[in-house]
Scaffold this active site. Sequence first.
Site, mmCIF file in Angstrom:
data_model
loop_
_atom_site.group_PDB
_atom_site.id
_atom_site.type_symbol
_atom_site.label_atom_id
_atom_site.label_comp_id
_atom_site.label_asym_id
_atom_site.label_seq_id
_atom_site.Cartn_x
_atom_site.Cartn_y
_atom_site.Cartn_z
ATOM 1 N N HIS A 159 0.853 -1.311 -0.168
ATOM 2 C CA HIS A 159 -0.034 -0.119 0.063
ATOM 3 C C HIS A 159 1.001 1.142 -0.016
ATOM 4 C CE1 HIS A 159 -3.068 -2.820 1.124
ATOM 5 N NE2 HIS A 159 -2.474 -3.263 1.794
ATOM 6 N N SER A 289 16.033 20.159 -14.718
ATOM 7 C CA SER A 289 14.908 21.045 -14.681
ATOM 8 C C SER A 289 15.536 22.443 -15.053
ATOM 9 C CB SER A 289 14.403 21.281 -13.182
ATOM 10 O OG SER A 289 13.393 22.276 -12.949
#
Length: 484
Positions: A159, A289
């Site tokens: 999970h 970036s």
Amino acid sequence: MTHLEMGRIFMKYRSPLVSRYASKEMAYNFSDRKKFTTWRKLWICLAKAEKALGLPITDAQIQEMESHAEDIDFVMAAEEERKLRHDVMAHVHTFAHCCPTAAPIIHLGATSCYVGDNTDLIMLRDGFDILLPKLARVIDRLANFAEKYADLPTLGFTHYQPAQLTTVGKRACLWLQDFIMDMRNLQRARDDLRFRGVKGTTGTQASFLQLFQGDHDKVEELDRMVTEMAGFKKAYLVTGQTYSRKVDIDCLSSLASLGATVHKICTDIRLLANLKEIEEPFEKEQIGSSAMPYKRNPMRAERCCSLARHLVALMADPLQTASVQWLERTLDDSANRRISLPESFLTADIILSTLQNITEGLVVYPKVIERHIRHELPFMATENIIMAMVKAGGNRQDCHEKIRVLSQEAAAVVKQEGGDNDLLARVQRDPYFAPILGQLDALLDPKTFIGRAPQQVARFLSEEVRPVLEPYKAKMDVKIELEL
């Protein structure tokens, strides 16, 4: 190429699958030159087989065709197609123009699908032959990675919440298991391909039966000979005008399944990159970036995920196409297949090339992994601590309550105060646990929490991975240079 010619190229849309990403061999496999030279080779195979079985075709006609198998006048073919509105007849006329002696026997008895469908089957087969060694190399690199890190403990996640420990190598084996299934699926799809062969307009071979004056044996031998010349062991015994479009489903489903595997694995890599536990290769001058110079984005894994979604989505095309073919055939399959078949193989090719680059350079940060384990391991070790206290004479229920209270206090420090997990320090300060203080280091050794992971890795690689790679040993050293 002049600047003017270069400028004209950029005035038209170009599929980035070819212009930006795909390998030269896969781009060529679905190129017009491969397609139309294959048409000519199939016409030559047909003429040779018809001659061998007694039709009045001369050696001179076949030699003329063979001498012009490669020199296609694409301008003439385009002009012929504009006039005739039929691509096969346009190329029949273009071939006949440079083979005047052979012109009367080119395409003799055949229908358009003789060259169209048979060429598609050749391209599918050759496409698989390009992909399989690439997938084998990805599996090989990932197997080496799994072996190297077979016993390096790491947090497991269920999970996407911290769970019991596994190892970096064992996790890689989960990825490998899916790839082994993909290897099996691609190999099966490739091996199941047959040739359409020589079947005529509706698959009854009526035109060839007429050519051979009702001799069924010669028609069957013609089909067998042409199938063998094309490099296939078998032809489909029954077809309509086309081979069954379920064959396309079979091929593209194996590629779509590969896409699902790749998306899962590359998503895992992206999640681990966020944790700074594992990173894909990052070039010395690569920019992550334009605004944030410090960033190291997992752009290769992101590219794989992006393309994998396209590969999975393409599966809808052959499913719908096969379902709407009427009777012996309808032409509404053609335009769709011109896109979906090449794009599926081109996309799979790009993904595997990128994945080889990733798996050859995966970077692991053991100290980061160790720090994450230290944050969670005290909670995971509570059962071991309880068992040790019981062995030292303690009461299981009393110990459980002590651990529960201390665990909640430590969790509050982590979640509410942003501090480190101090459960171990709390246990050490509590006099109740004095009988086992000397055992705490051993009880908290991460390698005691990984079960049989290293042994599972060794057996899995030995029994299920290495044997699959054996046929591709000669192709393992190929290096991939990504264009972008």
